[in-house]
Design an enzyme around this catalytic site. Sequence first.
Site, PDB file in Angstrom:
ATOM      1  N   GLY A  95      39.982  13.332  81.554  1.00  0.00           N
ATOM      2  CA  GLY A  95      38.663  13.401  80.921  1.00  0.00           C
ATOM      3  C   GLY A  95      37.686  14.135  81.822  1.00  0.00           C
ATOM      4  N   GLY A 101      34.195  14.447  80.973  1.00  0.00           N
ATOM      5  CA  GLY A 101      32.811  14.156  80.611  1.00  0.00           C
ATOM      6  C   GLY A 101      32.016  13.826  81.862  1.00  0.00           C
ATOM      7  N   GLY A 132      34.263  11.605  84.324  1.00  0.00           N
ATOM      8  CA  GLY A 132      35.429  12.300  84.845  1.00  0.00           C
ATOM      9  C   GLY A 132      35.069  13.588  85.561  1.00  0.00           C
ATOM     10  N   SER A 185      18.559  11.428  67.748  1.00  0.00           N
ATOM     11  CA  SER A 185      18.257  10.671  68.961  1.00  0.00           C
ATOM     12  C   SER A 185      17.285   9.522  68.715  1.00  0.00           C
ATOM     13  CB  SER A 185      17.658  11.572  70.018  1.00  0.00           C
ATOM     14  OG  SER A 185      17.115  10.793  71.055  1.00  0.00           O
ATOM     15  N   ARG A 208      19.160  -1.179  69.766  1.00  0.00           N
ATOM     16  CA  ARG A 208      19.890  -0.539  68.674  1.00  0.00           C
ATOM     17  C   ARG A 208      20.549  -1.535  67.721  1.00  0.00           C
ATOM     18  NH1 ARG A 208      22.611   4.340  72.251  1.00  0.00           N
ATOM     19  NH2 ARG A 208      20.672   5.493  72.400  1.00  0.00           N
ATOM     20  N   HIS A 259      28.669   4.562  67.034  1.00  0.00           N
ATOM     21  CA  HIS A 259      28.214   5.533  68.022  1.00  0.00           C
ATOM     22  C   HIS A 259      28.876   5.366  69.384  1.00  0.00           C
ATOM     23  CE1 HIS A 259      25.614   8.199  70.167  1.00  0.00           C
ATOM     24  NE2 HIS A 259      25.032   7.260  70.863  1.00  0.00           N
ATOM     25  N   GLU A 296      32.514   5.388  79.636  1.00  0.00           N
ATOM     26  CA  GLU A 296      32.645   4.602  78.404  1.00  0.00           C
ATOM     27  C   GLU A 296      34.027   3.966  78.290  1.00  0.00           C
ATOM     28  OE1 GLU A 296      31.607   6.774  74.834  1.00  0.00           O
ATOM     29  OE2 GLU A 296      31.992   5.058  73.524  1.00  0.00           O
ATOM     30  N   LEU A 304      24.587   7.854  79.808  1.00  0.00           N
ATOM     31  CA  LEU A 304      24.593   8.978  80.741  1.00  0.00           C
ATOM     32  C   LEU A 304      24.469   8.441  82.162  1.00  0.00           C
ATOM     33  CD1 LEU A 304      22.341  11.553  78.857  1.00  0.00           C
ATOM     34  CD2 LEU A 304      24.777  11.144  78.671  1.00  0.00           C
TER      35      LEU A 304
END
Lengths: 673, 248
Positions: free
Chosen positions: A71, A73, A76, A315, A362, A437, A461, A477
């Site tokens: 990975g 992202g 990674g 967003s 959320r 999400h 994640e 993030l």
Amino acid sequence: MTDTNATTSGGAATQAAPNAGIVHGLYTEGEPLHDTKAPAGPIQDKWSTRKFESGLVNPANRRKLSVIIVGTGLAGGAAAATLGEAGYQVKSFCYQDSPRRAHSIAAQGGINAAKNYKEDGDSTFRLFYDTVKGGDYRSRETNVYRLAEVSTNIIDQCVAQGVPFAREYGGLLDNRSFGGVQVSRTFYARGQTGQQLLIGAYQALERQVAAGTVEMFSRHEMLEVIVADGKARGIIARDLVTGEVETHLADAVVLASGGYGNVFYLSTNAMGSNVTATWRAHRKGAYFANPCYTQIHPTCIPVSGDHQSKLTLMSESLRNDGRIWVPKKAEDCEKDPREIPEEDRDYYLERIYPSFGNLVPRDIASRQAKNVCDEGRGVGPKVGDFRRGVYLDFTDALKRMSAEAVAEKYGNLLDMYQRITGENPYEVPMRIYPAVHYTMGGLWVDYDLQSTIPGLFVAGEANFSDHGANRLGASALMQGLADGYFVLPHTIRDYLAKGPFEKLPDSHPDVVEAKASVDARVQKLLSINGDRSVDSFHKELGNIMWEYCGMERSEEGLLKAIDLIRGLRDEFWRNVKVLGAADTLNQSLEKAGRVADFLELGELMCIDALHRRESCGGHFRAESQTEDGEALRHDDEFAYVAAWEFGGDGSPAVLHKEDLVYEAIEMKQRSYK
Amino acid sequence: MNLTLKIWRQASANARGEMVTYKVSDISPDMSFLEMLDVLNEQLNARGEEPIAFDSDCREGICGMCGLMISGKAHGPEVTTTCQLHMRSFSDGDEITVEPWRADAFPVIKDLVVDRGAFDRIIAAGGFISANTGAAPEAHSVPVPKPKADRAFMAAACIGCGACVAACPNASGMLFMGAKITHLGELPQGQPERDARVVSMVEQHDAEGFGGCTNIGECSAACPKEIPMDVINQLNRDLRHALTRHGD
């Protein structure tokens, strides 16, 4: 803060009775589990202590040690760059054509850090507190504190790399607010923060590729982990261009392969996002923690039809200036929203949660959107019996700020909305609805981010540790980069300091077995030649998961889902149709392998959701709610991490509980009123 | 709506390719272009024909993975990525040709899928700021004037999709490269390596087989992120300065 001190032990009236039959039918319970790596002492000293106690590797010895990272992202990519800089031999893998395309790139709103540049009362402790509270007291305290602690280093690092964060006229960094908090601690780059942070990590990674410390394998998909003599020693990966199944060995393996939201078919994840890397590791002995904790994001563009291949997030930062409402009266739902007078609108989040208003976390915003639509007050086209949409209205913001100022802050998001829906959000209120999400669950890791397989580390994640039962905005993030830049390089060092481990020959029985199992699976998928496409199975699985393991779950529904998934999985292995060959680029084959793993994961998610007879964060059990419909936790019974051990094909999973102990903060029932 | 599609099929990198005609019907205007191809692929699969290979991942216009030549235009008739192009931009009865990016530096792998590894190698040649993890100073120690930060951000919006190369008659990668040169060159953090960066990146660009820029502007017109041509001016200016200084 308006926390109440309400007891969380739960009313017996709302609590379902334990059902011994479920336990014995679907899973068994094993030994409890503990994190043994977080050192003793005050919470603010733990990370420095751990770093100090962590073993060292002489720079000259680092080039003899190898690490595989799956990975590219934020987690990674950052880990590969940092370990490469340190001088280890790194092999980095991604299924995309370039490491720059990992799905972190799609994160829009921002990244949290306790810089307190706004002098509005922020601190490491407050970020830690907000994150634990936002996660509904289901995350591990020590890991979350460390996350808050290193958050400030991330901003420094990214600025040094040239990440173009938004700035004020004085040249200093700007901040904005996100849901679930009352300070401004979110750094951002318009609506493309994930892109800019990922490009920063990608460039650092490419720099190491040029330096020769990182070898990049793009268009490669990990299909198995190699566990030899009890340690993770490599992976089996398929070259997606040639179809060759390759063996890659190393001293340690890092999985940073992201979340599993695509088990729902429709989600905000990328088309290729999948659970295969972590699920294969799970089958080899890595425990899977809290799989049922999924985040349904409140502000996504509603589904427009059966052809839909993915859902697009708008967003959460839009909730800073946009107001969410539905008509008070069901008969107004078909009207042009601009013609509905103010007194006939229900700004339901502002009404129910006056202190947080549109910026509630959320999970709460999503469930309330579902509730008003269930009441028949949703807007937009009907999906089934109900209209599934609520308005996100910028009219007031446009009056207050001017169209230019709104465009400056949110322009790309509003353009994207117009592109997808064909409606102009500067003129007509946007329509939004919750969508899958993010997944808070993931492989169980200790304080060192090491899984239950020695030498197998899990970051971003893909692990479970920091967000509990609900993740706050702009924290993904933060976690990805914290793990990749600042945590893993220290903790993996401690493991590598015990190496290099004995060189493993390709002929080692565990290596041979891993490769043979991948070859056999590829051949099996190609040989079934049934009647149904991979996508049709994936869509059906997604419908089951959304219906029974989505925003609201119940014992009855989950039991039904488990039956349905088992039937579907059985049919998949008899009736899937995968055309093409093994030794070429074959996208149907890639999808088939991923869906096969989703069909196993989906069942475990339902079992986890079934066993957790409480509501917490994104996990809402219909049987466990307060009188006014809020999530009701049962800390006396469920204040633990549910870590599932693979029991073998056809055998029940084994549940291991890690008790959650809060020493630095007190557990409370969440309140955002 | 009903459409006729002429799509490039090529079994592998070395195989001969050809345009193949397909019909699709009952296409909703709310579908994205790629969802329309998904529908076609399901039909092909059902009748035992191998589905058409094409790249896509995020499907929200930011990862840069998708990219098709649609009736001769990179990403099709709108200024956006292929995944964000919707069928409402077409009319019932249209005939649409679909091809992969065409450029020597982007060899075809299969059908509509190309290899854009050359872009990664250009970045590896110098498209970064050398800042080892942990060595960064406090973020507020260097203020960046907002106009410079904004311009850096504008250039950094590049998604590396390759439309600029596909649209250019010379298959030049100058817009892609200019965007990175501008992004890093506008920031104080990017100054120490500014000269070396542009020289190395241009050398790599040329070695990969991309063509030179003749200021036609098709690149910028095709760019889904609307990166302007002036990043190429900045690239040329930086290159001139760097070579002059190197020559001293």
